[in-house]
Design an enzyme around this catalytic site. Structure first.
Site, PDB file in Angstrom:
ATOM      1  N   ASP A 152      80.739  67.996  82.485  1.00  0.00           N
ATOM      2  CA  ASP A 152      80.441  66.798  83.258  1.00  0.00           C
ATOM      3  C   ASP A 152      79.148  66.223  82.689  1.00  0.00           C
ATOM      4  O   ASP A 152      78.081  66.802  82.852  1.00  0.00           O
ATOM      5  CB  ASP A 152      80.265  67.155  84.738  1.00  0.00           C
ATOM      6  CG  ASP A 152      79.799  65.973  85.572  1.00  0.00           C
ATOM      7  OD1 ASP A 152      79.702  64.853  85.038  1.00  0.00           O
ATOM      8  OD2 ASP A 152      79.525  66.182  86.767  1.00  0.00           O
ATOM      9  N   SER A 153      79.252  65.072  82.009  1.00  0.00           N
ATOM     10  CA  SER A 153      78.096  64.541  81.277  1.00  0.00           C
ATOM     11  C   SER A 153      77.176  63.683  82.128  1.00  0.00           C
ATOM     12  O   SER A 153      76.272  63.037  81.597  1.00  0.00           O
ATOM     13  CB  SER A 153      78.580  63.733  80.065  1.00  0.00           C
ATOM     14  OG  SER A 153      79.439  62.687  80.471  1.00  0.00           O
ATOM     15  N   SER A 154      77.365  63.640  83.444  1.00  0.00           N
ATOM     16  CA  SER A 154      76.499  62.852  84.318  1.00  0.00           C
ATOM     17  C   SER A 154      75.058  63.342  84.219  1.00  0.00           C
ATOM     18  O   SER A 154      74.783  64.521  84.374  1.00  0.00           O
ATOM     19  CB  SER A 154      76.971  62.964  85.768  1.00  0.00           C
ATOM     20  OG  SER A 154      78.298  62.534  85.906  1.00  0.00           O
ATOM     21  N   GLY A 155      74.144  62.413  83.953  1.00  0.00           N
ATOM     22  CA  GLY A 155      72.728  62.756  83.921  1.00  0.00           C
ATOM     23  C   GLY A 155      72.205  63.133  82.560  1.00  0.00           C
ATOM     24  O   GLY A 155      71.023  63.437  82.417  1.00  0.00           O
ATOM     25  N   SER A 158      75.479  60.234  78.373  1.00  0.00           N
ATOM     26  CA  SER A 158      76.659  60.220  77.513  1.00  0.00           C
ATOM     27  C   SER A 158      76.982  58.822  77.009  1.00  0.00           C
ATOM     28  O   SER A 158      77.509  58.664  75.899  1.00  0.00           O
ATOM     29  CB  SER A 158      77.858  60.799  78.260  1.00  0.00           C
ATOM     30  OG  SER A 158      78.089  60.092  79.462  1.00  0.00           O
ATOM     31  N   SER A 159      76.680  57.780  77.801  1.00  0.00           N
ATOM     32  CA  SER A 159      77.000  56.421  77.363  1.00  0.00           C
ATOM     33  C   SER A 159      76.210  56.047  76.116  1.00  0.00           C
ATOM     34  O   SER A 159      76.751  55.440  75.177  1.00  0.00           O
ATOM     35  CB  SER A 159      76.743  55.416  78.481  1.00  0.00           C
ATOM     36  OG  SER A 159      75.377  55.411  78.858  1.00  0.00           O
ATOM     37  N   ALA A 160      74.930  56.386  76.077  1.00  0.00           N
ATOM     38  CA  ALA A 160      74.127  56.107  74.884  1.00  0.00           C
ATOM     39  C   ALA A 160      74.631  56.913  73.695  1.00  0.00           C
ATOM     40  O   ALA A 160      74.661  56.418  72.566  1.00  0.00           O
ATOM     41  CB  ALA A 160      72.657  56.433  75.157  1.00  0.00           C
ATOM     42  N   ASP A 203      67.115  56.639  76.249  1.00  0.00           N
ATOM     43  CA  ASP A 203      68.240  57.512  75.916  1.00  0.00           C
ATOM     44  C   ASP A 203      68.583  57.473  74.433  1.00  0.00           C
ATOM     45  O   ASP A 203      68.658  58.497  73.759  1.00  0.00           O
ATOM     46  CB  ASP A 203      69.466  57.138  76.752  1.00  0.00           C
ATOM     47  CG  ASP A 203      69.222  57.300  78.238  1.00  0.00           C
ATOM     48  OD1 ASP A 203      68.284  58.025  78.607  1.00  0.00           O
ATOM     49  OD2 ASP A 203      69.953  56.684  79.028  1.00  0.00           O
TER      50      ASP A 203
END
Length: 486
Positions: A152-155, A158-160, A203
């Site tokens: 789970d890439s929250s925090g 992951s978007s960057a 990020d």
């Protein structure tokens, strides 16, 4: 220092085979972008005010296997999302939002499917960023993208990592040489201009500038950065600093997006209002009247003589007059270009109402923690470094007043976990995970303790997590790069 554990040869070879099958080419032709996730040990919630932050990457992240397509076609598949994304590099990419004259953000209609919109836009955004800065692309790519399995890439931004991965792939396929600083700006264009997100450059800076074993320090006002090396320890020292600690990521099971939680944007606005008041009390000029609407940020309510104007759009700096005053456009200086010295804060903080005073206290105390943290890191003092991380987490809760019950519970569990040097939220604390630096020899014990204790407090959220991935033990990573087959 040993070899990096991520990506493994098995992961790389699996992606190469997938792309090879997609393209009908040999595996030796496949290149792989390695774009790691990042953590921010110190510098919480001060980047948007031009503060100084620290960051490092971890040995988890995004892998993008690709080959040049031989023409203008782009064909992409994902390990996490269904469907296939197709477009051409000679197409004109338009931002997914526009700013209307009344200051409202309008999401443009799109003919692409909802599934594609959830992940294909980052590739289109990378093309938009490169072409908007004059880069000529003649080669598309055939590619397959995936994140670290089961994570789970929250925090962990992951978007960057995805945006950076697509930039590096397009640049590699077209033999375009680009500096990390340029790619930091290009990823900002993807997120701010193309997707309409309101984030800063922390990020992508961490992802592009970090080096294994070092702490990346970024001045978000000047955009200057430095890499702080760990100390050179004697050969008879029990462990090198890089091996003396490991990084725990403890996941909450919460996945609500920040854009759906007004708490984050409200905190940012309060910080900006506190800065405006402190500058005003210190006799600093904030705005000038003009015809041009600039692209910097607007901050709260501003006064000109007896006319009060209110912000209609932060992004566009449109202002709407109150009390029937004539319409005016303002040129607004970005508050991050103004320095508020600690002495000025001490002199005027009594002028701030309670909530704004807390936000300002967090900003100034967090900047001081960053300074002390860099000293602790350079001297190899993990205990002091960890204590500062914990203090940062506490100030995030008490002064910045962010976080939610599950994340705060995770933070408190980590503080009583055997072997933990220090802990805090990773991100804003409204979803995602907490991070901790832990004694390397007690990492497994610590991970088991956190899993068991969190399950007792939040059984429903814990049940949504993969037990093997609920608490991850990570190592520091390297910067984003492209691996070419031998």
């Amino acid at each position: 220092m040993g070899a990096l554990s991520w990506p493994s040869e098995e992961e790389l070879n699996g992606i190469r085979r997938t792309v090879s099958e997609m393209a009908g080419s040999g595996v030796e032709e496949v290149r792989v972008v390695v774009s790691p996730y990042r953590i921010c040990p110190l510098g919480a919630h001060i980047d948007h005010q031009g503060g100084t932050v620290t960051a490092m990457t971890i040995d988890k992240g995004i892998l993008l296997g690709f080959i040049p397509s031989g023409d203008t076609q782009v064909v992409l598949r994902s390990g996490q999302f269904k469907g296939e994304v197709r477009f051409r590099v000679d197409e004109t990419q338009h931002p997914k939002h526009t700013l209307r004259e009344n200051g409202e953000i309008h999401v443009n209609d799109s003919s692409t499917s909802q599934e594609e919109c959830s992940w294909g836009n980052y590739a289109r955004g990378a093309l938009y960023a490169l072409k908007s800065r004059g880069k000529e692309l003649s080669q598309g790519i055939i590619g397959y993208i995936c994140g670290s399995e089961g994570l789970d890439s929250s925090g962990v931004s992951s978007s960057a990592a995805v945006g950076v991965a697509y930039l590096l792939a397009f640049e590699s396929a077209n033999n375009i040489l680009v500096s990390p600083s340029e790619n930091i700006e290009y990823d900002r264009l993807i997120e701010n201009e193309y997707l309409g997100l309101r984030n800063g450059i922390l990020d992508q800076s961490a992802i592009l500038l970090s080096r294994r074993g070092c702490l990346t320090c970024m001045n978000c006002k000047t955009k200057e950065h430095k890499l702080v090396d760990p100390p050179k320890l004697p050969k008879n020292h029990k462990l090198e600093l890089q091996r003396a600690y490991r990084i725990l990521l403890a996941f909450s099971g919460l996945k609500h997006a920040l854009t759906k939680n007004p708490g984050y944007n409200r905190r940012v606005a309060e910080c900006q209002e506190a800065a405006r008041i402190l500058l005003h009390k210190g006799g600093r000029c904030l705005i000038m009247l003009g015809e041009k609407v600039c692209g910097s940020f607007g901050y709260g309510n501003l006064e000109d003589d007896s006319i009060l104007y209110e912000v209609v759009s932060v992004a566009g700096c449109f202002w709407k007059p109150k009390n029937g005053a004539p319409a005016v456009k303002w040129q607004v200086f970005d508050l991050t270009s103004f320095s508020i010295e600690p002495e000025a804060y001490d002199a005027h903080k009594c002028q701030l109402e309670a909530d704004l005073a807390k936000r300002a206290e967090h900003y100034f105390s967090e900047n001081m923690r960053v300074i002390k943290g860099l000293e602790a890191w350079a001297s190899g003092n993990l205990e002091d470094f960890g204590n500062l991380i914990t203090a940062s987490g506490l100030s995030s809760i008490r002064n910045y007043e962010c976080g939610c019950e599950p994340l705060i519970q995770l933070y408190e569990i980590l503080l009583r976990t055997p072997g933990v040097f220090g802990a805090r939220f990773s991100g804003a604390g409204f979803r995602g995970c907490c991070l901790a630096f832990v004694d390397a020899e007690r990492a497994d014990e610590a991970a088991s303790f956190v899993r068991e204790e969190y399950l007792k407090l939040q059984p429903q959220l814990a049940a949504q997590l993969n037990p093997q991935k609920a608490v991850l033990i990570c190592d520091a990573g390297d910067c984003a790069h492209v691996i070419c087959s031998n």
